[in-house]
Design a protein around this motif. Structure first.
Motif, PDB file in Angstrom:
ATOM      1  N   SER A 141       1.035  -0.631   0.121  1.00 13.88           N
ATOM      2  CA  SER A 141      -0.037  -0.119   0.023  1.00 13.88           C
ATOM      3  C   SER A 141       0.986   0.687   0.075  1.00 13.88           C
ATOM      4  N   THR A 186      -6.276   6.352   7.653  1.00 15.99           N
ATOM      5  CA  THR A 186      -7.790   5.810   6.466  1.00 15.99           C
ATOM      6  C   THR A 186      -7.995   5.079   5.632  1.00 15.99           C
ATOM      7  N   SER A 187      -6.351   5.998   5.085  1.00 18.93           N
ATOM      8  CA  SER A 187      -6.372   5.303   3.657  1.00 18.93           C
ATOM      9  C   SER A 187      -5.511   3.962   3.351  1.00 18.93           C
ATOM     10  N   GLU A 245      -9.370   1.931   4.079  1.00 18.77           N
ATOM     11  CA  GLU A 245      -9.432   1.514   2.809  1.00 18.77           C
ATOM     12  C   GLU A 245      -9.128   0.504   2.049  1.00 18.77           C
ATOM     13  N   ASP A 246      -7.996   0.732   2.122  1.00 18.69           N
ATOM     14  CA  ASP A 246      -7.096  -0.566   0.682  1.00 18.69           C
ATOM     15  C   ASP A 246      -6.907  -2.030   1.634  1.00 18.69           C
ATOM     16  N   CYS A 279      -9.664  -2.955   3.371  1.00 17.40           N
ATOM     17  CA  CYS A 279     -11.041  -3.501   3.962  1.00 17.40           C
ATOM     18  C   CYS A 279     -11.311  -3.818   1.543  1.00 17.40           C
ATOM     19  N   GLN A 280     -10.574  -3.242   1.182  1.00 17.90           N
ATOM     20  CA  GLN A 280     -11.210  -3.419   0.040  1.00 17.90           C
ATOM     21  C   GLN A 280     -11.123  -4.481  -0.539  1.00 17.90           C
ATOM     22  N   MET A 287     -15.770  -1.995  10.077  1.00 17.42           N
ATOM     23  CA  MET A 287     -15.527  -0.449   9.354  1.00 17.42           C
ATOM     24  C   MET A 287     -16.682  -1.243   7.948  1.00 17.42           C
ATOM     25  N   VAL A 322     -18.066  -0.843   4.035  1.00 16.59           N
ATOM     26  CA  VAL A 322     -17.835  -0.861   2.206  1.00 16.59           C
ATOM     27  C   VAL A 322     -18.085  -0.402   1.712  1.00 16.59           C
ATOM     28  N   ASN A 336     -13.779  -0.527  -4.486  1.00 15.01           N
ATOM     29  CA  ASN A 336     -13.938   0.659  -5.468  1.00 15.01           C
ATOM     30  C   ASN A 336     -12.621  -0.262  -6.458  1.00 15.01           C
ATOM     31  N   ILE A 391      -8.328   1.422  -6.163  1.00 16.56           N
ATOM     32  CA  ILE A 391      -7.543   0.517  -5.055  1.00 16.56           C
ATOM     33  C   ILE A 391      -6.981  -0.781  -5.334  1.00 16.56           C
TER      34      ILE A 391
END
Length: 208
Positions: free
Chosen positions: A7, A64-65, A68-69, A71-72, A119, A121, A125, A128
């Motif tokens: 990431s 946060t970024s 999000e990575d 979780c995606q 979290m 989702v 995305n 990502i």
């Protein structure tokens, strides 16, 4: 086989990884690191994804970024979750995972439910997921050896810290002792505490 992803949304880059199947998931559960954060889709089957934190970081320190990575990536590697909108991703520190003898291969529960975070989702995305997939590499690590090496280095670091602490304590003790001796010497050198062997009388014997 373990799949590793990078990431690059933070510096230094964060490492995310997951096992190829449920059998490898068991090995990852067994030989995970205290710095690892575990991710999984809530209530449905998905890959077990791990994010490796830097030493000293906590689960609340995850940008946060990066969150999000991770979780995606979990959502994209869930057969059913990948097709769904509004899925919940559970995540917790590795040492909060619990594996008992009666559990099926790849199955896991938690020691403390209150330490499990969630979290939502909304949808996949692709930007990502594609970015992460470009960094994907496959390796066959010796998970046990890597964990044992990590623990050995940690023990050595702790020993070094302890040695430095003891040396500092010795220096402080010596400093206090020197200061105490200096105070005692200064007290003895005060005029009122000084004595002399000079005799101004006339009855002393003279030696030629």
């Amino acid at each position: 086989m373990v799949f590793y992803y990078t990431s690059n949304v933070v510096a230094p880059p964060a490492i995310i990884y997951m096992g190829i199947d449920k059998y490898e998931n068991d090995d990852l559960i067994k030989w995970g690191w205290p710095e690892d954060v575990w991710f999984h889709v809530d209530k449905i089957s998905s890959a077990h994804v791990y994010l490796r934190l830097e030493q000293g970081q906590s689960i609340d320190d995850i940008p946060t970024s990066v969150l999000e990575d991770a979780c995606q990536l979990v959502k994209a590697n869930s057969i059913n979750g990948n097709k769904m909108n509004d899925v919940d991703i559970l995540y917790t520190m590795w040492d909060n995972l619990k594996k008992t003898p009666g559990m099926e291969v790849g199955q896991v529960s938690f020691i403390k439910e209150k330490e499990v975070k969630k979290m939502r989702v909304a949808k996949r995305n692709n930007e990502i997921v594609n970015r992460l997939n470009k960094t994907k590499r496959e390796e066959k690590p010796d998970l046990r050896a890597e964990r044992e090496k990590r623990d050995r280095l940690e023990r050595e670091d702790k020993k070094q810290i302890l040695r430095v602490q003891k040396e500092k304590e010795k220096e402080e003790e010596k400093k206090k002792k020197d200061e105490a001796e200096l105070r005692n010497y200064s007290t003895l050198m005060k005029p009122e505490n000084m004595k002399t062997n000079y005799d101004s009388g006339n009855d002393s014997d003279d030696f030629m």
